[in-house]
Design an enzyme around this catalytic site. Structure first.
Site, PDB file in Angstrom:
ATOM      1  N   ARG A 165       0.837  -1.192   0.000  1.00  0.00           N
ATOM      2  CA  ARG A 165       0.000   0.000   0.000  1.00  0.00           C
ATOM      3  C   ARG A 165       0.876   1.248   0.000  1.00  0.00           C
ATOM      4  O   ARG A 165       2.004   1.228   0.501  1.00  0.00           O
ATOM      5  CB  ARG A 165      -0.914   0.015   1.217  1.00  0.00           C
ATOM      6  CG  ARG A 165      -1.849  -1.199   1.318  1.00  0.00           C
ATOM      7  CD  ARG A 165      -2.635  -1.159   2.611  1.00  0.00           C
ATOM      8  NE  ARG A 165      -3.557  -2.288   2.735  1.00  0.00           N
ATOM      9  CZ  ARG A 165      -3.269  -3.453   3.313  1.00  0.00           C
ATOM     10  NH1 ARG A 165      -2.047  -3.630   3.850  1.00  0.00           N
ATOM     11  NH2 ARG A 165      -4.150  -4.431   3.381  1.00  0.00           N
ATOM     12  N   LYS A 189      -1.930  -3.067   8.022  1.00  0.00           N
ATOM     13  CA  LYS A 189      -3.104  -2.704   8.807  1.00  0.00           C
ATOM     14  C   LYS A 189      -3.152  -3.535  10.082  1.00  0.00           C
ATOM     15  O   LYS A 189      -2.769  -4.696  10.096  1.00  0.00           O
ATOM     16  CB  LYS A 189      -4.376  -2.925   7.984  1.00  0.00           C
ATOM     17  CG  LYS A 189      -4.550  -1.937   6.838  1.00  0.00           C
ATOM     18  CD  LYS A 189      -5.893  -2.108   6.161  1.00  0.00           C
ATOM     19  CE  LYS A 189      -6.126  -1.048   5.089  1.00  0.00           C
ATOM     20  NZ  LYS A 189      -7.428  -1.207   4.421  1.00  0.00           N
ATOM     21  N   HIS A 259      -2.671   2.768  -5.634  1.00  0.00           N
ATOM     22  CA  HIS A 259      -3.459   1.566  -5.353  1.00  0.00           C
ATOM     23  C   HIS A 259      -3.716   0.773  -6.630  1.00  0.00           C
ATOM     24  O   HIS A 259      -3.874  -0.448  -6.594  1.00  0.00           O
ATOM     25  CB  HIS A 259      -4.777   1.948  -4.685  1.00  0.00           C
ATOM     26  CG  HIS A 259      -5.243   0.943  -3.680  1.00  0.00           C
ATOM     27  ND1 HIS A 259      -4.528   0.637  -2.543  1.00  0.00           N
ATOM     28  CD2 HIS A 259      -6.340   0.149  -3.656  1.00  0.00           C
ATOM     29  CE1 HIS A 259      -5.173  -0.285  -1.849  1.00  0.00           C
ATOM     30  NE2 HIS A 259      -6.268  -0.603  -2.510  1.00  0.00           N
ATOM     31  N   ARG A 262      -0.962  -1.564  -7.015  1.00  0.00           N
ATOM     32  CA  ARG A 262      -1.171  -2.717  -6.126  1.00  0.00           C
ATOM     33  C   ARG A 262      -2.144  -3.709  -6.768  1.00  0.00           C
ATOM     34  O   ARG A 262      -1.896  -4.907  -6.794  1.00  0.00           O
ATOM     35  CB  ARG A 262      -1.709  -2.204  -4.793  1.00  0.00           C
ATOM     36  CG  ARG A 262      -2.105  -3.276  -3.773  1.00  0.00           C
ATOM     37  CD  ARG A 262      -2.469  -2.577  -2.469  1.00  0.00           C
ATOM     38  NE  ARG A 262      -3.228  -3.394  -1.541  1.00  0.00           N
ATOM     39  CZ  ARG A 262      -2.679  -4.227  -0.664  1.00  0.00           C
ATOM     40  NH1 ARG A 262      -1.369  -4.383  -0.617  1.00  0.00           N
ATOM     41  NH2 ARG A 262      -3.434  -4.919   0.171  1.00  0.00           N
ATOM     42  N   HIS A 285      -3.801  -9.224   3.175  1.00  0.00           N
ATOM     43  CA  HIS A 285      -5.241  -9.298   3.386  1.00  0.00           C
ATOM     44  C   HIS A 285      -5.557 -10.229   4.549  1.00  0.00           C
ATOM     45  O   HIS A 285      -5.022 -11.333   4.626  1.00  0.00           O
ATOM     46  CB  HIS A 285      -5.944  -9.838   2.134  1.00  0.00           C
ATOM     47  CG  HIS A 285      -6.005  -8.852   1.015  1.00  0.00           C
ATOM     48  ND1 HIS A 285      -6.174  -9.235  -0.302  1.00  0.00           N
ATOM     49  CD2 HIS A 285      -5.921  -7.502   0.996  1.00  0.00           C
ATOM     50  CE1 HIS A 285      -6.192  -8.160  -1.067  1.00  0.00           C
ATOM     51  NE2 HIS A 285      -6.037  -7.102  -0.299  1.00  0.00           N
ATOM     52  N   TYR A 294      -9.402 -10.423  -7.277  1.00  0.00           N
ATOM     53  CA  TYR A 294      -8.440 -10.363  -8.373  1.00  0.00           C
ATOM     54  C   TYR A 294      -8.591 -11.542  -9.329  1.00  0.00           C
ATOM     55  O   TYR A 294      -8.202 -11.445 -10.487  1.00  0.00           O
ATOM     56  CB  TYR A 294      -7.019 -10.294  -7.809  1.00  0.00           C
ATOM     57  CG  TYR A 294      -6.801  -9.041  -7.010  1.00  0.00           C
ATOM     58  CD1 TYR A 294      -6.717  -7.794  -7.631  1.00  0.00           C
ATOM     59  CD2 TYR A 294      -6.724  -9.079  -5.630  1.00  0.00           C
ATOM     60  CE1 TYR A 294      -6.560  -6.636  -6.896  1.00  0.00           C
ATOM     61  CE2 TYR A 294      -6.554  -7.929  -4.885  1.00  0.00           C
ATOM     62  CZ  TYR A 294      -6.476  -6.711  -5.519  1.00  0.00           C
ATOM     63  OH  TYR A 294      -6.326  -5.569  -4.789  1.00  0.00           O
TER      64      TYR A 294
END
Length: 313
Positions: A165, A189, A259, A262, A285, A294
């Site tokens: 990110r 995150k 992004h 990414r 994730h 994806y």
């Protein structure tokens, strides 16, 4: 109520200042949420409290499921996106669950609150040839030895090679890189650390940047890997500007930000035969379902190629 915080807004927010401050501390210290996430959650709660106050509800304990449904319904009628309504419903549930758990309200009124599911939208991506053209352009620009152009080349190469990110990239320190192994340590995150590989082209671009980084170093540089023109740690806005500017020279490519690189990295990994769980690990994730979008991108491309090429498609 044009913005959801008119009229009763200032008074009700002042009334609940201690509550909001405690909730912010909880999000940061106990749940490890980023500053950006905390700001979004608190903004949603302020919106809810202001809505309630304008309808005569001044205590959180007096909120009922009908009030929450009305709050979401008004936003839907005003044309708010499904994703916005879904996020605000999730924010309300998180806040009210915390309020009950900490004894601030006797019961959580949001237990039966249902919001529209987010539509799974296919992210915009570059084709592999477009990604290569973009990186070639960045390399050509870097030949003028302007340290910012050298930096931009390294930034784009690393974003595309690793799929990290933009915020993760901006937060990198020099010691987070292992050029010999071709990996970078990333804090993602929820304060979750992961190790992400990158290829030789990205490694060479980063080495070239490190060779000129000293030309931008100032008293506020610290150990930051990427710097801005004034010697401070690069920020996400500067990275987005660099990506958009370079993409503007590719007339047929979509106008994507960091992004988008990414998304492109993830899609190209899967198109190349990478395992879905490996891509999940690289992207950081928490859920495999997030990574699976994806696969839809890849199938969508396969379908378009088939329809263009097959005489009876």
């Amino acid at each position: 109520m044009a913005n959801g915080e008119a009229g009763a807004g200032p008074d009700v927010l002042e009334r609940h200042a201690e509550l909001l401050h405690a909730y912010s501390r909880h999000l940061g210290a106990e749940r490890g949420r980023s500053v950006h996430t905390r700001r979004a959650y608190l903004g949603d709660v302020r919106h809810l409290l202001t809505f309630a106050a304008e309808r005569g509800i001044h205590e959180v304990a007096d909120l009922r499921i009908g009030d929450l449904r009305s709050w979401l319904g008004v936003q839907a009628d005003a044309g708010a996106a499904r994703a916005t309504i879904a996020r605000r419903a999730a924010s309300a549930r998180t806040f009210l669950k915390w309020a009950e758990h900490t004894g601030r309200i006797p019961t959580d009124p949001s237990l039966r609150l249902v919001a529209p599911k987010r539509r799974a939208t296919l992210p915009g991506v570059l084709r592999q040839a477009e990604a290569i053209e973009l990186l070639d352009l960045a390399a050509t620009r870097a030949d003028d030895e302007d340290p910012i152009h050298v930096r931009d080349r390294a930034v784009l190469e690393l974003l595309y090679a690793s799929g990290i990110r933009v915020g993760e990239l901006a937060a990198l320190d020099i010691d987070d890189l292992d050029l010999a192994q071709g990996v970078v340590r990333v804090m993602g995150k929820g304060a979750k650390e992961r190790i992400v590989p990158f290829g030789a082209p990205a490694g060479r671009a980063v080495e070239a940047w490190l060779a000129v980084r000293s030309r931008l170093v100032g008293q506020h540089s610290g150990a930051a890997l990427f710097l801005g023109r004034r010697g401070r740690r690069v920020d996400a806005r500067q990275v987005r500007s660099a990506v958009h500017e370079l993409l503007s020279h590719l007339p047929d490519a979509p106008d994507l930000g960091p992004h988008g690189l990414r998304h492109s990295a993830a899609t190209h990994l899967l198109e190349g035969g990478a395992d879905l769980r490996m891509v999940q690990e690289i992207l950081g994730h928490a859920s495999l379902a997030t990574t699976q979008i994806y696969t839809h991108v890849s199938v969508d491309r396969l379908r378009r190629s088939y329809e263009q090429a097959h005489p009876r498609a």
